[in-house]
Write an enzyme that holds these catalytic residues in place. Structure first.
Site, PDB file in Angstrom:
ATOM      1  CG  ASP A 108      -2.230  -5.116  10.149  1.00  0.00           C
ATOM      2  OD1 ASP A 108      -2.495  -5.665  10.384  1.00  0.00           O
ATOM      3  OD2 ASP A 108      -1.609  -4.645   9.811  1.00  0.00           O
ATOM      4  CE  LYS A 136       2.911  -3.392   7.729  1.00  0.00           C
ATOM      5  NZ  LYS A 136       1.604  -1.882   7.689  1.00  0.00           N
ATOM      6  CG  PHE A 162       0.162   3.284   6.430  1.00  0.00           C
ATOM      7  CD1 PHE A 162      -0.464   2.117   6.994  1.00  0.00           C
ATOM      8  CD2 PHE A 162      -0.526   3.766   5.214  1.00  0.00           C
ATOM      9  CE1 PHE A 162      -2.117   2.486   7.164  1.00  0.00           C
ATOM     10  CE2 PHE A 162      -1.518   3.877   4.806  1.00  0.00           C
ATOM     11  CZ  PHE A 162      -2.504   3.412   6.222  1.00  0.00           C
ATOM     12  CB  VAL A 163       3.279  -0.604   2.301  1.00  0.00           C
ATOM     13  CG1 VAL A 163       4.520  -0.395   2.970  1.00  0.00           C
ATOM     14  CG2 VAL A 163       2.144  -1.689   2.833  1.00  0.00           C
ATOM     15  CG  ASP A 169      -7.222   2.264   1.304  1.00  0.00           C
ATOM     16  OD1 ASP A 169      -8.108   3.055   1.885  1.00  0.00           O
ATOM     17  OD2 ASP A 169      -7.339   1.391   1.778  1.00  0.00           O
ATOM     18  NE  ARG A 175      -9.040   1.234  -2.244  1.00  0.00           N
ATOM     19  CZ  ARG A 175      -9.085   0.262  -1.244  1.00  0.00           C
ATOM     20  NH1 ARG A 175      -7.999  -0.784  -0.696  1.00  0.00           N
ATOM     21  NH2 ARG A 175     -10.040   1.045   0.625  1.00  0.00           N
TER      22      ARG A 175
END
Length: 194
Positions: A108, A136, A162-163, A169, A175
């Site tokens: 990211d 990202k 937010f993935v 996690d 996870r």
């Protein structure tokens, strides 16, 4: 009370089947490049988030390689990077004079990858490629460069959400999900009283 592993997921971005297909495609591209090398590449997985992607990826690469793990921390239990990543568990494999492929779960801001590239350069890596499951770019703040003709491989371009899942996690949970989903904001914005 026992909760399901997927409690708190707002929506699924990529299913288990979509992930398997894309990982196979990335592995094929990576294998073609690695097989051209004079000696085995060193594939460096970034623990812990990349462990599922790393395992699925290397099992599909039909070319000589060695695998090691490095731990770089920048998130803690939050959803925002501290911006100051640090290597907290280093490699066992010597990368001096070798072609290295860094395998990440998600790129990211670029801070962690930039930190790792600098770290591997100091160790004498001949070339450094980056293979990330999710990219990202909307969050990128650091313009990192691969080294010695290294390439950038990516599985999916990720929206600015937010993935979690497939190794990624929030506070060490999620996870084990076989898919990638967007976490509901209320799951990570809860306030606790001290």
């Amino acid at each position: 009370m026992v909760r399901a592993a997927n409690a708190g997921i707002d929506r699924v971005l990529w299913t288990e089947a979509e992930i398997a297909t894309r990982v196979a495609e990335v592995a094929s591209e990576l294998a073609a490049d690695i097989s051209r090398l004079a000696e085995p590449a060193v594939v460096v997985g970034v623990a812990t988030g990349a462990f599922l992607f790393l395992a699925d990826l290397v099992r599909r690469v039909d070319a000589p390689l060695t695998v090691d793990l490095v731990r770089v921390e920048s998130y803690g239990d939050g959803t925002e990077s501290s911006g100051r990543p640090r290597v907290t568990a280093d490699l066992k494999v010597d990368v001096a004079g070798k072609h290295v492929v860094v395998v990440e779960d998600i790129v990211d801001t670029g801070n962690t990858v930039s930190c790792l590239i600098a770290h591997l350069q100091k160790k004498g890596a001949l070339s450094i490629s980056v293979c990330t499951f999710l990219d990202k770019p909307a969050r990128r703040t650091v313009d990192f460069q691969q080294v010695g003709g290294g390439k950038f491989y990516r599985g999916f371009e990720c929206p600015d959400s937010f993935v979690v899942g497939y190794g990624m996690d929030y506070a060490e949970l999620y996870r084990n999900l076989p898919y990638v989903g967007v976490l509901k904001p209320e799951m990570y914005s809860k306030k606790t009283d001290n």
